[in-house]
Design a protein around this motif. Structure first.
Motif, PDB file in Angstrom:
ATOM      1  N   ASN A   5     -32.482   5.059 -46.366  1.00  0.00           N
ATOM      2  CA  ASN A   5     -33.942   5.077 -46.444  1.00  0.00           C
ATOM      3  C   ASN A   5     -34.435   3.669 -46.099  1.00  0.00           C
ATOM      4  O   ASN A   5     -33.640   2.749 -45.870  1.00  0.00           O
ATOM      5  N   ALA A   6     -35.741   3.497 -46.056  1.00  0.00           N
ATOM      6  CA  ALA A   6     -36.300   2.210 -45.613  1.00  0.00           C
ATOM      7  C   ALA A   6     -35.853   1.061 -46.508  1.00  0.00           C
ATOM      8  O   ALA A   6     -35.525  -0.036 -46.023  1.00  0.00           O
ATOM      9  N   GLN A   7     -35.803   1.300 -47.825  1.00  0.00           N
ATOM     10  CA  GLN A   7     -35.419   0.226 -48.737  1.00  0.00           C
ATOM     11  C   GLN A   7     -33.945  -0.140 -48.567  1.00  0.00           C
ATOM     12  O   GLN A   7     -33.583  -1.320 -48.595  1.00  0.00           O
ATOM     13  N   ASP A   8     -33.080   0.866 -48.390  1.00  0.00           N
ATOM     14  CA  ASP A   8     -31.667   0.598 -48.122  1.00  0.00           C
ATOM     15  C   ASP A   8     -31.516  -0.282 -46.878  1.00  0.00           C
ATOM     16  O   ASP A   8     -30.742  -1.251 -46.871  1.00  0.00           O
ATOM     17  N   LEU A   9     -32.237   0.078 -45.838  1.00  0.00           N
ATOM     18  CA  LEU A   9     -32.141  -0.669 -44.587  1.00  0.00           C
ATOM     19  C   LEU A   9     -32.627  -2.098 -44.769  1.00  0.00           C
ATOM     20  O   LEU A   9     -32.005  -3.052 -44.262  1.00  0.00           O
ATOM     21  N   LYS A  10     -33.726  -2.281 -45.480  1.00  0.00           N
ATOM     22  CA  LYS A  10     -34.229  -3.640 -45.714  1.00  0.00           C
ATOM     23  C   LYS A  10     -33.233  -4.468 -46.526  1.00  0.00           C
ATOM     24  O   LYS A  10     -33.048  -5.661 -46.261  1.00  0.00           O
ATOM     25  N   ASN A  11     -32.582  -3.839 -47.508  1.00  0.00           N
ATOM     26  CA  ASN A  11     -31.562  -4.555 -48.291  1.00  0.00           C
ATOM     27  C   ASN A  11     -30.405  -5.016 -47.410  1.00  0.00           C
ATOM     28  O   ASN A  11     -29.918  -6.143 -47.535  1.00  0.00           O
ATOM     29  N   LEU A  12     -29.949  -4.124 -46.524  1.00  0.00           N
ATOM     30  CA  LEU A  12     -28.847  -4.475 -45.622  1.00  0.00           C
ATOM     31  C   LEU A  12     -29.243  -5.602 -44.676  1.00  0.00           C
ATOM     32  O   LEU A  12     -28.493  -6.560 -44.478  1.00  0.00           O
ATOM     33  N   LEU A  13     -30.433  -5.491 -44.070  1.00  0.00           N
ATOM     34  CA  LEU A  13     -30.890  -6.514 -43.134  1.00  0.00           C
ATOM     35  C   LEU A  13     -31.112  -7.851 -43.839  1.00  0.00           C
ATOM     36  O   LEU A  13     -30.800  -8.918 -43.298  1.00  0.00           O
ATOM     37  N   ASP A  14     -31.618  -7.788 -45.059  1.00  0.00           N
ATOM     38  CA  ASP A  14     -31.860  -9.008 -45.827  1.00  0.00           C
ATOM     39  C   ASP A  14     -30.548  -9.685 -46.195  1.00  0.00           C
ATOM     40  O   ASP A  14     -30.457 -10.910 -46.268  1.00  0.00           O
ATOM     41  N   ALA A  15     -29.501  -8.886 -46.459  1.00  0.00           N
ATOM     42  CA  ALA A  15     -28.188  -9.452 -46.758  1.00  0.00           C
ATOM     43  C   ALA A  15     -27.590 -10.114 -45.524  1.00  0.00           C
ATOM     44  O   ALA A  15     -26.854 -11.097 -45.624  1.00  0.00           O
ATOM     45  N   ALA A  16     -27.914  -9.582 -44.331  1.00  0.00           N
ATOM     46  CA  ALA A  16     -27.432 -10.195 -43.093  1.00  0.00           C
ATOM     47  C   ALA A  16     -28.092 -11.555 -42.887  1.00  0.00           C
ATOM     48  O   ALA A  16     -27.449 -12.533 -42.517  1.00  0.00           O
ATOM     49  N   SER A  17     -29.395 -11.608 -43.132  1.00  0.00           N
ATOM     50  CA  SER A  17     -30.162 -12.848 -43.052  1.00  0.00           C
ATOM     51  C   SER A  17     -31.536 -12.560 -43.646  1.00  0.00           C
ATOM     52  O   SER A  17     -32.102 -11.497 -43.402  1.00  0.00           O
ATOM     53  N   ASN A  18     -32.076 -13.498 -44.400  1.00  0.00           N
ATOM     54  CA  ASN A  18     -33.298 -13.235 -45.164  1.00  0.00           C
ATOM     55  C   ASN A  18     -34.439 -12.715 -44.279  1.00  0.00           C
ATOM     56  O   ASN A  18     -34.687 -13.230 -43.188  1.00  0.00           O
ATOM     57  N   LEU A  19     -35.129 -11.692 -44.794  1.00  0.00           N
ATOM     58  CA  LEU A  19     -36.268 -11.097 -44.084  1.00  0.00           C
ATOM     59  C   LEU A  19     -37.572 -11.765 -44.508  1.00  0.00           C
ATOM     60  O   LEU A  19     -37.761 -12.105 -45.675  1.00  0.00           O
ATOM     61  N   THR A  20     -38.467 -11.921 -43.541  1.00  0.00           N
ATOM     62  CA  THR A  20     -39.820 -12.368 -43.862  1.00  0.00           C
ATOM     63  C   THR A  20     -40.654 -11.149 -44.270  1.00  0.00           C
ATOM     64  O   THR A  20     -40.236  -9.991 -44.091  1.00  0.00           O
ATOM     65  N   ASP A  21     -41.844 -11.412 -44.775  1.00  0.00           N
ATOM     66  CA  ASP A  21     -42.745 -10.307 -45.144  1.00  0.00           C
ATOM     67  C   ASP A  21     -43.099  -9.473 -43.922  1.00  0.00           C
ATOM     68  O   ASP A  21     -43.203  -8.239 -43.993  1.00  0.00           O
ATOM     69  N   ALA A  22     -43.289 -10.151 -42.787  1.00  0.00           N
ATOM     70  CA  ALA A  22     -43.644  -9.435 -41.561  1.00  0.00           C
ATOM     71  C   ALA A  22     -42.504  -8.519 -41.120  1.00  0.00           C
ATOM     72  O   ALA A  22     -42.738  -7.398 -40.648  1.00  0.00           O
ATOM     73  N   MET A  23     -41.264  -8.962 -41.290  1.00  0.00           N
ATOM     74  CA  MET A  23     -40.104  -8.138 -40.926  1.00  0.00           C
ATOM     75  C   MET A  23     -39.992  -6.925 -41.847  1.00  0.00           C
ATOM     76  O   MET A  23     -39.676  -5.819 -41.395  1.00  0.00           O
ATOM     77  N   ASN A  24     -40.222  -7.134 -43.141  1.00  0.00           N
ATOM     78  CA  ASN A  24     -40.237  -6.002 -44.061  1.00  0.00           C
ATOM     79  C   ASN A  24     -41.265  -4.976 -43.637  1.00  0.00           C
ATOM     80  O   ASN A  24     -41.027  -3.759 -43.683  1.00  0.00           O
ATOM     81  N   ASN A  25     -42.421  -5.463 -43.180  1.00  0.00           N
ATOM     82  CA  ASN A  25     -43.491  -4.570 -42.737  1.00  0.00           C
ATOM     83  C   ASN A  25     -43.078  -3.802 -41.482  1.00  0.00           C
ATOM     84  O   ASN A  25     -43.379  -2.610 -41.334  1.00  0.00           O
ATOM     85  N   VAL A  26     -42.362  -4.461 -40.584  1.00  0.00           N
ATOM     86  CA  VAL A  26     -41.889  -3.807 -39.351  1.00  0.00           C
ATOM     87  C   VAL A  26     -40.970  -2.637 -39.693  1.00  0.00           C
ATOM     88  O   VAL A  26     -41.090  -1.552 -39.112  1.00  0.00           O
ATOM     89  N   VAL A  27     -40.057  -2.846 -40.625  1.00  0.00           N
ATOM     90  CA  VAL A  27     -39.138  -1.765 -41.018  1.00  0.00           C
ATOM     91  C   VAL A  27     -39.932  -0.598 -41.608  1.00  0.00           C
ATOM     92  O   VAL A  27     -39.693   0.567 -41.270  1.00  0.00           O
ATOM     93  N   ASP A  28     -40.870  -0.911 -42.493  1.00  0.00           N
ATOM     94  CA  ASP A  28     -41.668   0.156 -43.115  1.00  0.00           C
ATOM     95  C   ASP A  28     -42.413   0.992 -42.075  1.00  0.00           C
ATOM     96  O   ASP A  28     -42.583   2.208 -42.237  1.00  0.00           O
ATOM     97  N   ILE A  29     -42.875   0.343 -40.995  1.00  0.00           N
ATOM     98  CA  ILE A  29     -43.688   1.035 -39.989  1.00  0.00           C
ATOM     99  C   ILE A  29     -42.822   1.762 -38.959  1.00  0.00           C
ATOM    100  O   ILE A  29     -43.077   2.935 -38.625  1.00  0.00           O
ATOM    101  N   LEU A  30     -41.773   1.099 -38.467  1.00  0.00           N
ATOM    102  CA  LEU A  30     -41.010   1.640 -37.344  1.00  0.00           C
ATOM    103  C   LEU A  30     -39.874   2.583 -37.760  1.00  0.00           C
ATOM    104  O   LEU A  30     -39.494   3.462 -36.988  1.00  0.00           O
ATOM    105  N   PHE A  31     -39.332   2.400 -38.966  1.00  0.00           N
ATOM    106  CA  PHE A  31     -38.174   3.204 -39.370  1.00  0.00           C
ATOM    107  C   PHE A  31     -38.632   4.592 -39.836  1.00  0.00           C
ATOM    108  O   PHE A  31     -39.558   4.725 -40.646  1.00  0.00           O
ATOM    109  N   LYS A  32     -37.986   5.621 -39.307  1.00  0.00           N
ATOM    110  CA  LYS A  32     -38.288   7.001 -39.689  1.00  0.00           C
ATOM    111  C   LYS A  32     -37.079   7.602 -40.401  1.00  0.00           C
ATOM    112  O   LYS A  32     -35.934   7.328 -40.039  1.00  0.00           O
TER     113      LYS A  32
END
Length: 612
Positions: free
Chosen positions: A248-275
């Motif tokens: 889900n979107a939160q799982d994906l954000k956690n994985l991406l954040d573990a790879a390298s810290n996400l900015t607020d704008a990046m978190n927003n991109v995942v929420d909008i683009l990920f289906k």
């Protein structure tokens, strides 16, 4: 043995002319008014006339010396053994001075020492300095284990330390602390062996690739215990990974954040683009189309690409890009989308999305110990998804039982990790820290528990450290870590002073379920670590192996004259497919002379090599 000096309800001094005292041994005080009181020696010293009377400061004070004289001790002529004893349970009144002291029998301390049966608990080692009481111990508790002592492997002589695993329901989570070489990893191995014996589902995060239990320890070759079918080692990216479609979107954000810290704008991109139910390809393609369109810079330029396309296929591709651009450009900045794509590609290249976690789930369902291996960073990434997924499966099952609705069964489990401060660091947030903190605070209710090992308890998140109700404390040298241990355990001042000097394998066990600290020694492990071989022995053995291999290659070519070296090189290359120069061959032959394999002789034409 007598009580001497001024006493309190918690501590007394005792003295003896004939028996020396041992730290952490148990004694019974026969108080004529209050009955028998059990205490533990927390400090011990020897006193004699050759030592100044004030050497011990507040330990051997004037009241103790006067009591000794009154009781008939000749402190000017005799050696006197003195100890400070702390009562296990506070007395109603100060202990009567002059009370006799004796050693307890096993049946008098059994309830204190053994809180569970050996079949139901984890047999981890022995309680130090209980050999006198162990003489009368029930046979079922004898000969359960071996320990390493100064003279080598020894059969158990003391009362076993058996951890009541069921008590974790009320006193959850275990911490294993100790510096390098203290026996921390060895103790963790023994803990895992016992969990396998009990068939308790366990996940081990293994950044050092050492939690393999397939090899029986060499000192126990005749032992029949085998863990081969009780554990499985799986490497992230090779055997297990993340199924992208399950995210889900939160799982994906956690994985991406573990790879390298996400900015607020990046978190927003995942929420909008990920289906939901996106594949890796569909999500990445959507972002690629958006960035391709954004690089054109305007609708007019995109229309030009459509109008002047070289083929219908190219035209349709740019029409899709235009559609994505119109929908997402204003809410998804170019740099943020590129940042997501870079992180996603990095995870994909490391194999994170190549497999799924089904094998882990099936192993836990069968009560196995599942060892997840990988470097620290990849484990941080993968464990974020894995632990979130498994913990919420267990939580959903328990919640469904409460609500009387249907849910698929998922068993209780234990999460174990070495270098825990890398997964739950103090001072800053990380995705893996978030789920570990949640389990530490709420996992007990759902049957999810933690065993966290670290060399640096000071660097471990304080909230998590506070939830560790049982702590195994091995030798610790750093002052900051000792201070943390003081704050988080009930170790006394005397015990914390001993921490830098503990022998490898000796451990203080601070347990909320026991209500006090136990001084123990971890048993000898049944299995052997893959890294058991000393690296200097490895060098020596490898050198010997190479020498013997070289001798076999040239065995039929002696004597070797210095004029024959070029022909010898050609024969070695032909027979063994090894390329050498004259200089390297001469150097190798000289080494063999130095090591005693060959001898070098002078001849009228130069020199030659012969076997010894």
């Amino acid at each position: 043995m007598k009580v001497v000096g001024i006493t309190t309800q918690q501590e007394v001094f005792i003295g003896s002319k004939t028996r020396n005292f041992r730290i952490n041994e148990f004694l019974i005080i026969e108080d004529s008014y209050q009955g028998e009181l059990i205490g533990e020696v927390v400090e011990a010293k020897t006193f004699n006339r050759y030592i100044p009377l004030n050497i011990a400061g507040d330990f051997v004070d004037s009241s103790v010396l006067e009591s000794l004289k009154t009781l008939g001790y000749n402190i000017d002529e005799e050696t006197i053994y003195i100890a400070k004893v702390r009562l296990l349970n506070e007395a109603l009144y100060p202990v009567q001075t002059g009370s006799d002291i004796r050693l307890p029998e096993f049946h008098e301390v059994k309830e204190l020492m053994l809180r569970t049966k050996k079949e139901e608990g984890l047999v981890l080692g022995v309680i130090r300095n209980t050999d006198d009481m162990a003489i009368g111990m029930d046979d079922e508790y004898k000969n359960l284990l071996y320990t390493f002592e100064e003279k080598g492997l020894c059969l158990q002589r003391e009362i076993p330390y058996i951890l009541d695993i069921k008590s974790m329901h009320h006193y959850p989570h275990i911490g294993v602390f100790g510096g390098s070489g203290s026996g921390k990893s060895f103790g963790l191995r023994v803990l895992l062996e016992e969990l396998m014996k009990q068939n308790i589902p366990t996940i081990v995060l293994d950044p050092h690739f050492e939690m393999d239990f397939s090899q029986v320890a060499p000192y126990l070759e005749e032992n029949t215990v085998s863990f081969g079918d009780k554990f499985k080692c799986l490497q992230v990216g090779y055997h297990v990974g993340v199924k992208f479609e399950d995210l889900n979107a939160q799982d994906l954000k956690n994985l991406l954040d573990a790879a390298s810290n996400l900015t607020d704008a990046m978190n927003n991109v995942v929420d909008i683009l990920f289906k939901r139910k996106d594949s890796l390809h569909s999500f990445y393609t959507r972002m690629q189309m958006l960035t391709d369109a954004q690089e054109e810079g305007s609708i007019d330029r995109i229309d030009n690409r459509i109008n002047y396309a070289d083929s219908d296929e190219e035209k349709k591709a740019w029409e899709r890009r235009k559609e994505v651009y119109l929908k997402y450009d204003k809410t998804c900045p170019y740099n943020s989308v590129k940042g997501i794509m870079w992180r996603l590609k990095r995870l994909d290249n490391e194999g994170v999305f190549s497999k799924d976690i089904r094998e882990i789930e099936e192993g836990l369902q069968r009560g196995k110990l599942m060892v997840i291996q990988g470097n620290t960073r990849i484990l941080q990434v993968f464990s974020t998804y894995l632990l979130n997924n498994l913990y919420h499966k267990r939580r959903d099952y328990k919640d469904a039982l409460y609500k009387k609705t249907h849910a698929e069964y998922f068993p209780p489990f234990i999460v174990v990790t070495d270098e825990a401060h890398n997964f739950a660091p103090k001072g800053y947030d990380s995705p893996s820290k978030s789920i570990l903190k949640e389990i530490s605070q709420e996992g007990r209710k759902y049957g999810a528990f933690l065993i966290l090992a670290t060399q640096r308890p000071t660097l471990l998140d304080e909230t998590i450290t506070a939830q560790l109700n049982t702590k195994f404390i091995f030798r610790t040298v750093r002052a900051s870590d000792i201070q943390t241990i003081k704050e988080e355990t009930d170790l006394t001042m005397e015990e914390t002073r001993r921490l830098p000097y503990l022998r490898t394998g000796d451990v203080f066990i601070s347990s909320a379920s026991m209500g006090r600290t136990i001084f123990a020694r971890i048993r000898a492990a049944i299995s052997s670590t893959p890294h058991a071989e000393n690296p200097f022995d490895e060098l020596k053995n490898k050198g010997r192996e190479d020498d013997e291999k070289f001798m076999k290659i040239i065995a039929e070519k002696f004597p070797i004259n210095d004029t024959d070296l070029i022909h010898l090189i050609m024969e070695i290359e032909k027979d063994a497919n090894i390329t050498m120069t004259i200089e390297s061959l001469e150097d190798r032959l000289k080494q063999m002379v130095d090591k005693g394999y060959l001898k070098k002789e002078e001849t009228i034409f130069g020199y030659r090599y012969k076997e010894i």
